[in-house]
Motif scaffolding. Sequence first.
Motif, PDB file in Angstrom:
ATOM      1  N   ALA A 284       1.033  -1.079   0.016  1.00  0.00           N
ATOM      2  CA  ALA A 284      -0.116   0.146  -0.040  1.00  0.00           C
ATOM      3  C   ALA A 284       0.823   1.214  -0.035  1.00  0.00           C
ATOM      4  CB  ALA A 284      -0.940  -0.091   1.318  1.00  0.00           C
ATOM      5  N   SER A 285       0.521   2.264  -0.638  1.00  0.00           N
ATOM      6  CA  SER A 285       1.137   3.550  -0.827  1.00  0.00           C
ATOM      7  C   SER A 285       0.225   4.572  -0.531  1.00  0.00           C
ATOM      8  CB  SER A 285       2.099   3.510  -1.806  1.00  0.00           C
ATOM      9  OG  SER A 285       2.800   4.534  -2.049  1.00  0.00           O
ATOM     10  N   GLN A 286       0.756   5.913   0.094  1.00  0.00           N
ATOM     11  CA  GLN A 286       0.047   7.057   0.074  1.00  0.00           C
ATOM     12  C   GLN A 286       0.372   7.858  -1.276  1.00  0.00           C
ATOM     13  OE1 GLN A 286      -2.099   8.379   3.163  1.00  0.00           O
ATOM     14  NE2 GLN A 286      -2.505   6.177   2.526  1.00  0.00           N
ATOM     15  N   ASN A 287       1.441   7.557  -1.957  1.00  0.00           N
ATOM     16  CA  ASN A 287       1.622   8.320  -2.935  1.00  0.00           C
ATOM     17  C   ASN A 287       0.966   8.852  -4.220  1.00  0.00           C
ATOM     18  OD1 ASN A 287       4.377   9.152  -1.658  1.00  0.00           O
ATOM     19  ND2 ASN A 287       5.451   7.839  -2.872  1.00  0.00           N
ATOM     20  N   VAL A 288       0.116   7.713  -4.462  1.00  0.00           N
ATOM     21  CA  VAL A 288      -1.044   8.048  -5.682  1.00  0.00           C
ATOM     22  C   VAL A 288      -1.965   9.190  -4.927  1.00  0.00           C
ATOM     23  CG1 VAL A 288      -2.759   7.320  -6.806  1.00  0.00           C
ATOM     24  CG2 VAL A 288      -0.737   5.780  -6.693  1.00  0.00           C
ATOM     25  N   TRP A 289      -2.580   9.129  -3.802  1.00  0.00           N
ATOM     26  CA  TRP A 289      -3.093   9.952  -3.301  1.00  0.00           C
ATOM     27  C   TRP A 289      -2.356  11.249  -3.020  1.00  0.00           C
ATOM     28  CZ3 TRP A 289      -5.245   5.986   0.567  1.00  0.00           C
ATOM     29  CH2 TRP A 289      -6.623   5.248  -0.139  1.00  0.00           C
ATOM     30  N   LEU A 290      -1.241  11.370  -2.624  1.00  0.00           N
ATOM     31  CA  LEU A 290      -0.433  12.557  -2.225  1.00  0.00           C
ATOM     32  C   LEU A 290      -0.456  13.349  -3.771  1.00  0.00           C
ATOM     33  CD1 LEU A 290       1.185  14.278  -0.324  1.00  0.00           C
ATOM     34  CD2 LEU A 290       3.130  12.792  -1.292  1.00  0.00           C
ATOM     35  N   GLY A 291      -0.098  12.523  -4.790  1.00  0.00           N
ATOM     36  CA  GLY A 291      -0.098  13.284  -6.212  1.00  0.00           C
ATOM     37  C   GLY A 291      -1.437  13.821  -6.644  1.00  0.00           C
ATOM     38  N   HIS A 292      -2.402  12.921  -6.459  1.00  0.00           N
ATOM     39  CA  HIS A 292      -3.991  13.524  -6.685  1.00  0.00           C
ATOM     40  C   HIS A 292      -4.062  14.769  -5.812  1.00  0.00           C
ATOM     41  CE1 HIS A 292      -5.284   9.684  -8.969  1.00  0.00           C
ATOM     42  NE2 HIS A 292      -4.313  10.349  -9.653  1.00  0.00           N
ATOM     43  N   GLU A 293      -3.617  14.779  -4.488  1.00  0.00           N
ATOM     44  CA  GLU A 293      -4.218  15.649  -3.554  1.00  0.00           C
ATOM     45  C   GLU A 293      -3.417  17.013  -4.059  1.00  0.00           C
ATOM     46  OE1 GLU A 293      -5.976  17.684  -0.148  1.00  0.00           O
ATOM     47  OE2 GLU A 293      -6.371  15.619  -0.967  1.00  0.00           O
ATOM     48  N   HIS A 294      -2.331  17.042  -4.613  1.00  0.00           N
ATOM     49  CA  HIS A 294      -1.642  18.220  -5.144  1.00  0.00           C
ATOM     50  C   HIS A 294      -2.103  18.472  -6.750  1.00  0.00           C
ATOM     51  CE1 HIS A 294       0.649  17.739  -1.562  1.00  0.00           C
ATOM     52  NE2 HIS A 294       0.727  18.972  -1.569  1.00  0.00           N
ATOM     53  N   GLY A 295      -3.068  17.795  -7.325  1.00  0.00           N
ATOM     54  CA  GLY A 295      -3.360  18.160  -8.503  1.00  0.00           C
ATOM     55  C   GLY A 295      -2.718  17.512  -9.861  1.00  0.00           C
ATOM     56  N   VAL A 296      -2.054  16.566  -9.501  1.00  0.00           N
ATOM     57  CA  VAL A 296      -1.171  16.010 -10.476  1.00  0.00           C
ATOM     58  C   VAL A 296      -1.384  14.715 -11.072  1.00  0.00           C
ATOM     59  CG1 VAL A 296       0.667  17.539 -10.252  1.00  0.00           C
ATOM     60  CG2 VAL A 296       0.852  15.319  -9.272  1.00  0.00           C
ATOM     61  N   GLU A 339      -2.394  15.682 -23.894  1.00  0.00           N
ATOM     62  CA  GLU A 339      -2.742  14.538 -22.800  1.00  0.00           C
ATOM     63  C   GLU A 339      -2.372  15.073 -21.649  1.00  0.00           C
ATOM     64  OE1 GLU A 339      -3.769  11.034 -22.901  1.00  0.00           O
ATOM     65  OE2 GLU A 339      -4.691  12.334 -24.314  1.00  0.00           O
ATOM     66  N   PRO A 340      -1.171  15.912 -21.221  1.00  0.00           N
ATOM     67  CA  PRO A 340      -1.022  16.120 -19.767  1.00  0.00           C
ATOM     68  C   PRO A 340      -1.981  17.208 -19.251  1.00  0.00           C
ATOM     69  CG  PRO A 340       0.950  16.772 -21.179  1.00  0.00           C
ATOM     70  CD  PRO A 340       0.029  16.360 -22.083  1.00  0.00           C
ATOM     71  N   GLU A 341      -2.549  17.965 -20.119  1.00  0.00           N
ATOM     72  CA  GLU A 341      -3.724  18.844 -19.664  1.00  0.00           C
ATOM     73  C   GLU A 341      -4.948  18.059 -19.381  1.00  0.00           C
ATOM     74  OE1 GLU A 341      -1.396  21.279 -22.554  1.00  0.00           O
ATOM     75  OE2 GLU A 341      -1.986  19.319 -22.418  1.00  0.00           O
ATOM     76  N   ARG A 342      -5.141  17.136 -20.502  1.00  0.00           N
ATOM     77  CA  ARG A 342      -6.592  16.240 -20.186  1.00  0.00           C
ATOM     78  C   ARG A 342      -6.493  15.320 -18.723  1.00  0.00           C
ATOM     79  NH1 ARG A 342      -8.337  11.189 -20.990  1.00  0.00           N
ATOM     80  NH2 ARG A 342      -6.326  10.488 -21.775  1.00  0.00           N
ATOM     81  N   LEU A 343      -5.210  14.781 -18.767  1.00  0.00           N
ATOM     82  CA  LEU A 343      -5.352  13.885 -17.520  1.00  0.00           C
ATOM     83  C   LEU A 343      -5.152  14.824 -16.319  1.00  0.00           C
ATOM     84  CD1 LEU A 343      -2.541  11.403 -18.975  1.00  0.00           C
ATOM     85  CD2 LEU A 343      -4.852  10.973 -18.251  1.00  0.00           C
ATOM     86  N   ARG A 344      -4.547  15.769 -16.204  1.00  0.00           N
ATOM     87  CA  ARG A 344      -4.886  16.905 -15.046  1.00  0.00           C
ATOM     88  C   ARG A 344      -6.197  17.148 -14.826  1.00  0.00           C
ATOM     89  NH1 ARG A 344      -1.235  20.372 -12.554  1.00  0.00           N
ATOM     90  NH2 ARG A 344       0.332  19.812 -13.875  1.00  0.00           N
ATOM     91  N   ALA A 345      -7.039  17.145 -15.944  1.00  0.00           N
ATOM     92  CA  ALA A 345      -8.305  17.592 -15.530  1.00  0.00           C
ATOM     93  C   ALA A 345      -9.289  16.488 -14.924  1.00  0.00           C
ATOM     94  CB  ALA A 345      -8.810  18.196 -16.849  1.00  0.00           C
ATOM     95  N   GLY A 346      -8.829  15.419 -15.173  1.00  0.00           N
ATOM     96  CA  GLY A 346      -9.318  14.107 -14.571  1.00  0.00           C
ATOM     97  C   GLY A 346      -9.029  14.142 -13.022  1.00  0.00           C
ATOM     98  N   VAL A 347      -8.054  14.552 -12.492  1.00  0.00           N
ATOM     99  CA  VAL A 347      -7.757  14.212 -11.206  1.00  0.00           C
ATOM    100  C   VAL A 347      -8.610  14.930 -10.316  1.00  0.00           C
ATOM    101  CG1 VAL A 347      -5.733  14.739  -9.246  1.00  0.00           C
ATOM    102  CG2 VAL A 347      -5.174  14.487 -11.663  1.00  0.00           C
ATOM    103  N   LYS A 348      -8.986  14.097  -9.049  1.00  0.00           N
ATOM    104  CA  LYS A 348      -9.832  14.796  -7.995  1.00  0.00           C
ATOM    105  C   LYS A 348      -9.067  14.268  -6.757  1.00  0.00           C
ATOM    106  CE  LYS A 348     -13.197  15.777 -10.897  1.00  0.00           C
ATOM    107  NZ  LYS A 348     -12.397  15.520 -12.079  1.00  0.00           N
ATOM    108  N   ALA A 349      -9.179  15.251  -5.896  1.00  0.00           N
ATOM    109  CA  ALA A 349      -8.611  15.205  -4.485  1.00  0.00           C
ATOM    110  C   ALA A 349      -9.580  13.940  -3.831  1.00  0.00           C
ATOM    111  CB  ALA A 349      -8.778  16.331  -3.679  1.00  0.00           C
TER     112      ALA A 349
END
Length: 366
Positions: A284-296, A339-349
Amino acid sequence: MKIVLVGPTYPYKGGGAHHTTELAHRLAAHGHDVVIESWRAQYPAFLYPGQQTIDAPEGEPFANVRRELDWRRPDGWLRAGRRLRAADLVVLTVLSPVQVPAYLGILSGLGATRRPATATRVTALCHNVLPHERKPYDRPLMKALLRRVHAVLTHSEQQSALAGELTPAPRRVAVMPPHLPVKRPGDAANEPDGVRERLLFFGLVRPYKGLDLLLRALAAGPPQVSLTVAGEFWGGLDETRALIAELGLTDRVELRPGYVPAQDVPGLFERADALVLPYRSATASQNVWLGHEHGVPVIATRVGALADHITDGVDGLLVEPGSVEALTDALNRFYAPGEPERLRAGVKAVDPDPYWSAYVETLLAP
C-alpha cells in the motif's frame, strides 16, 4: 474501549508515523480512550540510515502519547507489556521485522508467550508482512510475532495471504486510508498553467522503487522532458549519479537527496506534470493520493495497491512493472499533444472520511 496503539508518532516522520497519529485521532473521535505507546529510540541507526525524526510536526500531534520504548532496553519492553494489561485492545504497528524483539517483549509482559493467552486483545497492524528487500531472519521473526496475536490486519488481500502462511490467527483486510500531511496557509497551489515538461519521483529511494528504470525510460522518451528526484536515498546515490551521467541526463535530472519537509512538498508538485511511481513491487502507498491531492496525474506500475487508486487514462497511466520499454511508451503517450492537460483535468482530491470509517470498523470488529 481503552485502546493502546504501539507505534511511531511525532517527532518520528514518514507514513508510519502519520498513519499511527491519524488512527489515534479517528479512534478518539469515536469515543475511545486512546494512548499511543511510542518510542524514544525506535531503530539502531545502521538499520535505518535515513533521518528518523523531524523538528516540526507535519499534522496535528496526538495529545496522549507515552514515549518510553527503547530498542536498547528489553526491560522497558516487559514493563510496557505489564502496563498495557489494563487495555481492552493493543494494536502493534508493524513496519519492519526489526521491531519484533521489542513486540515479543511487550507480549511477554502481557502474558502472551506462546499463544495469545491474555485477556487483552492484541492485533498486529502490518504495513508490510515481510519487507520488499528481505533478510534471512525476516520470516522467522514475523512468524514468531504473528502466532502470538489474536488477529492480523493487512492492507491488501495479497498481504493477508502472506500472513496466512505464517499464522493461523484470524486475518482482516482494510484499504489503507489517506493520511496525508496537512496543508498549511501559504502552501503553493497547483493551478494549471501549461505543460511544465517536468516529472517528479518523490519519496524514499530504494531499489524496489525502480528509479533506475525511470531514468532509462527518460533517456529513451521525450527528449524535452526533465525529472526531479526528491527524497532520502537508502544507499545507491553514487550509483544513481553514475547512471545519470552514463545516460547523458545530467542536464535533465535534478537530484534533491534528503528528507523533504512538509512545507516544501507543494512546491515540488507545483513544478511537475505528473508523479511517476515505477515500482518493481509495492503493497500500500500514499503516493498516488499525494499526487492527486496536489492536482497532478500519476504514472505508475500495476503492483500492490497502486493501480487501485488510478483510473487508467483518466487521472493517470498504468504500466506493467519492471519494463523500461513499457515505461518509455507511457512517457511518450503522456506527452502526446493535449494529454497532460486532459489527464490533469481528470484528477480529483480524495475524501478520506469513508476510508477511515471502514478502516476503524474493520480494526474494531470482534
